[in-house]
Design a protein around this motif. Sequence first.
Motif, PDB file in Angstrom:
ATOM      1  N   LYS A  19       0.852  -1.191   0.000  1.00 23.09           N
ATOM      2  CA  LYS A  19       0.000   0.000   0.000  1.00 23.09           C
ATOM      3  C   LYS A  19       0.888   1.242   0.000  1.00 23.09           C
ATOM      4  N   PRO A  20       0.411   2.339  -0.587  1.00 25.00           N
ATOM      5  CA  PRO A  20       1.173   3.588  -0.495  1.00 25.00           C
ATOM      6  C   PRO A  20       1.212   4.078   0.946  1.00 25.00           C
ATOM      7  N   LEU A  21       2.313   4.673   1.334  1.00 25.94           N
ATOM      8  CA  LEU A  21       2.472   5.208   2.683  1.00 25.94           C
ATOM      9  C   LEU A  21       3.251   6.515   2.582  1.00 25.94           C
ATOM     10  N   PHE A  22       2.576   7.621   2.726  1.00 28.28           N
ATOM     11  CA  PHE A  22       3.199   8.942   2.613  1.00 28.28           C
ATOM     12  C   PHE A  22       4.013   9.017   1.317  1.00 28.28           C
ATOM     13  N   GLY A  24       6.271   6.646   0.240  1.00 24.07           N
ATOM     14  CA  GLY A  24       6.879   5.332   0.085  1.00 24.07           C
ATOM     15  C   GLY A  24       5.809   4.273  -0.036  1.00 24.07           C
ATOM     16  N   ILE A  25       6.176   3.049   0.312  1.00 24.43           N
ATOM     17  CA  ILE A  25       5.237   1.926   0.281  1.00 24.43           C
ATOM     18  C   ILE A  25       5.386   1.105   1.553  1.00 24.43           C
ATOM     19  N   SER A  26       4.305   0.368   1.909  1.00 24.62           N
ATOM     20  CA  SER A  26       4.295  -0.372   3.167  1.00 24.62           C
ATOM     21  C   SER A  26       3.506  -1.661   3.017  1.00 24.62           C
ATOM     22  N   TRP A  27       3.815  -2.630   3.890  1.00 28.26           N
ATOM     23  CA  TRP A  27       3.087  -3.892   3.966  1.00 28.26           C
ATOM     24  C   TRP A  27       2.483  -4.022   5.360  1.00 28.26           C
ATOM     25  N   PRO A  28       1.564  -4.980   5.559  1.00 26.11           N
ATOM     26  CA  PRO A  28       0.828  -5.087   6.831  1.00 26.11           C
ATOM     27  C   PRO A  28       1.689  -5.203   8.091  1.00 26.11           C
ATOM     28  N   ASN A  29       2.813  -5.865   8.042  1.00 26.22           N
ATOM     29  CA  ASN A  29       3.617  -6.080   9.252  1.00 26.22           C
ATOM     30  C   ASN A  29       4.699  -5.023   9.435  1.00 26.22           C
ATOM     31  N   GLN A  30       4.421  -3.818   8.972  1.00 27.33           N
ATOM     32  CA  GLN A  30       5.277  -2.640   9.182  1.00 27.33           C
ATOM     33  C   GLN A  30       6.559  -2.608   8.351  1.00 27.33           C
ATOM     34  N   ASP A  32       8.546  -1.352   5.306  1.00 27.66           N
ATOM     35  CA  ASP A  32       8.294  -0.237   4.394  1.00 27.66           C
ATOM     36  C   ASP A  32       9.579   0.203   3.709  1.00 27.66           C
ATOM     37  N   PHE A  33       9.395   0.877   2.586  1.00 23.86           N
ATOM     38  CA  PHE A  33      10.491   1.467   1.837  1.00 23.86           C
ATOM     39  C   PHE A  33      10.122   2.914   1.544  1.00 23.86           C
ATOM     40  N   SER A  34      11.045   3.810   1.793  1.00 19.13           N
ATOM     41  CA  SER A  34      10.822   5.214   1.448  1.00 19.13           C
ATOM     42  C   SER A  34      11.084   5.410  -0.038  1.00 19.13           C
ATOM     43  N   ALA A  35      10.632   6.518  -0.565  1.00 18.41           N
ATOM     44  CA  ALA A  35      10.879   6.839  -1.969  1.00 18.41           C
ATOM     45  C   ALA A  35      12.383   6.918  -2.237  1.00 18.41           C
ATOM     46  N   ASP A  36      13.151   7.453  -1.290  1.00 14.98           N
ATOM     47  CA  ASP A  36      14.604   7.551  -1.454  1.00 14.98           C
ATOM     48  C   ASP A  36      15.257   6.180  -1.573  1.00 14.98           C
TER      49      ASP A  36
END
Length: 55
Positions: A19-22, A24-30, A32-36
């Motif tokens: 899912k998009p997160l601010f 970056g992107i994220s998965w259910p168990n926290q 995540d990867f930032s755009a950088d």
Amino acid sequence: MIREFFSELKDENYFKQVKPLFIGISWPNQQDFSADTIEHEMHSVEETVDNAKRN
């Protein structure tokens, strides 16, 4: 430890839950990867491909 944290991403069904997160992107168990981070990894892959083509 980091490899264990991201090991769930090898599961295709879990990976598809991204899912998009601010900015970056994220998965259910926290995980995540930032755009950088994503941009950095893309450049690393491009460099690897370019080097392989030259050799």
